[in-house]
Scaffold this active site. Structure first.
Site, PDB file in Angstrom:
ATOM      1  NE  ARG A 134       7.601  -2.900   5.387  1.00  0.00           N
ATOM      2  CZ  ARG A 134       6.287  -2.771   5.522  1.00  0.00           C
ATOM      3  NH1 ARG A 134       5.508  -2.693   4.460  1.00  0.00           N
ATOM      4  NH2 ARG A 134       5.747  -2.727   6.712  1.00  0.00           N
ATOM      5  NE  ARG A 167       2.609  -4.649  11.139  1.00  0.00           N
ATOM      6  CZ  ARG A 167       3.736  -4.588  10.409  1.00  0.00           C
ATOM      7  NH1 ARG A 167       4.834  -5.183  10.821  1.00  0.00           N
ATOM      8  NH2 ARG A 167       3.747  -3.919   9.287  1.00  0.00           N
ATOM      9  CE  LYS A 225      -2.196  -1.072   3.868  1.00  0.00           C
ATOM     10  NZ  LYS A 225      -1.556  -2.352   4.234  1.00  0.00           N
ATOM     11  NE  ARG A 244       6.414  -0.398   9.834  1.00  0.00           N
ATOM     12  CZ  ARG A 244       5.167  -0.457   9.394  1.00  0.00           C
ATOM     13  NH1 ARG A 244       4.859   0.073   8.221  1.00  0.00           N
ATOM     14  NH2 ARG A 244       4.232  -1.027  10.101  1.00  0.00           N
ATOM     15  NE  ARG A 254      -4.007  -1.250  10.210  1.00  0.00           N
ATOM     16  CZ  ARG A 254      -2.931  -0.709   9.638  1.00  0.00           C
ATOM     17  NH1 ARG A 254      -2.966   0.522   9.178  1.00  0.00           N
ATOM     18  NH2 ARG A 254      -1.830  -1.406   9.511  1.00  0.00           N
TER      19      ARG A 254
END
Ligand code: AMP
Length: 215
Positions: free
Chosen positions: A126, A171, A13, A160, A87
């Site tokens: 990431r 998550r 996203k 992160r 969400r």
């Protein structure tokens, strides 16, 4: 043109939102980025959400709805991209009301579909540039060998705190329990479009552009 990007963590996203900001001048509203900024700058709210975020739980509806509300009064550019918001069903209802009050039309809700195994692989490698937010991945888009971000030249590589397998599992659980019902919600409202998020970054970007150009 105002869109919501829906999809589990790691669906792409944020990366795709960046393309749309650069290519079309849209304004990205990422509640995750807003919360991380609050955490990094040590505000009271940032301190409140730090633990919740690192566990991979959702922060309260009240906090994120407040963040979005503030931003809707600002610069609209060529339209808003809601990234990581809403969400929950309560957030979706609140967004509907806010958009109505500000006379903003929601054009499409775009689901980026990916499978869970691919997600774990994507998230665990990431990183992002601390200077401009450009997203990198150890395998698919490694940090340039000269150590400088290809967009802004910064050498600040950020990973992160919640990009590890433990919080990712949580998550994902939050996504399936609380966010995935939004697919049915927006389908019933007639806004939902799904695209294949397992294609290459450029192909996903092209699919997104096609959806946007049809509007
Ligand atoms: P993201 O960058 O979108 O993956 O968000 C990172 C974390 O911020 C999430 O795991 C949540 O803890 C929190 N967060 C971001 N957006 C929301 C939201 N709309 N509602 C609740 N929590 C959120």
């Amino acid at each position: 043109m105002n869109i919501i990007l829906l999809g589990p963590p790691g669906a792409g996203k944020g990366t795709q939102a960046q393309f749309l900001v650069e290519a079309l001048g849209m304004v990205q509203l990422s509640t995750g980025d807003m919360l991380r900024d609050a955490k990094d700058s040590g505000t009271e709210m940032g301190k409140l959400v730090a633990d919740v975020m690192s566990r991979g739980d959702l922060v309260t509806d009240e906090i994120v709805i407040g963040l979005i509300k503030e931003k809707l009064d600002g610069e609209k550019g060529a339209g808003f991209i809601f990234d990581g918001f809403p969400r929950t069903l309560a957030q979706a209802d609140a967004l509907g009301k806010l958009l109505n009050d500000c006379d903003i039309k929601l054009d499409s809700v775009i689901e980026i579909q990916v499978d869970d195994k691919a997600l774990i692989k994507r998230i665990v490698g990431r990183s992002t540039c601390g200077g401009c937010g450009q997203v990198y991945h150890d395998e698919t888009k490694p940090w340039p060998s000269d150590g400088k971000c290809s967009s802004c030249g910064s050498t600040d590589v950020k990973r992160r705190a919640d990009d590890n397998e433990e919080s990712l599992k949580q998550r994902l659980m939050e996504y399936y329990k609380k966010t995935s019902p939004l697919l049915g919600y927006y389908f019933a409202k007639g806004n939902l479009v799904s695209i294949d998020g397992l294609l290459s970054m450029n192909e996903v970007r092209d699919s997104l552009k096609k959806v946007i150009n049809k509007e």
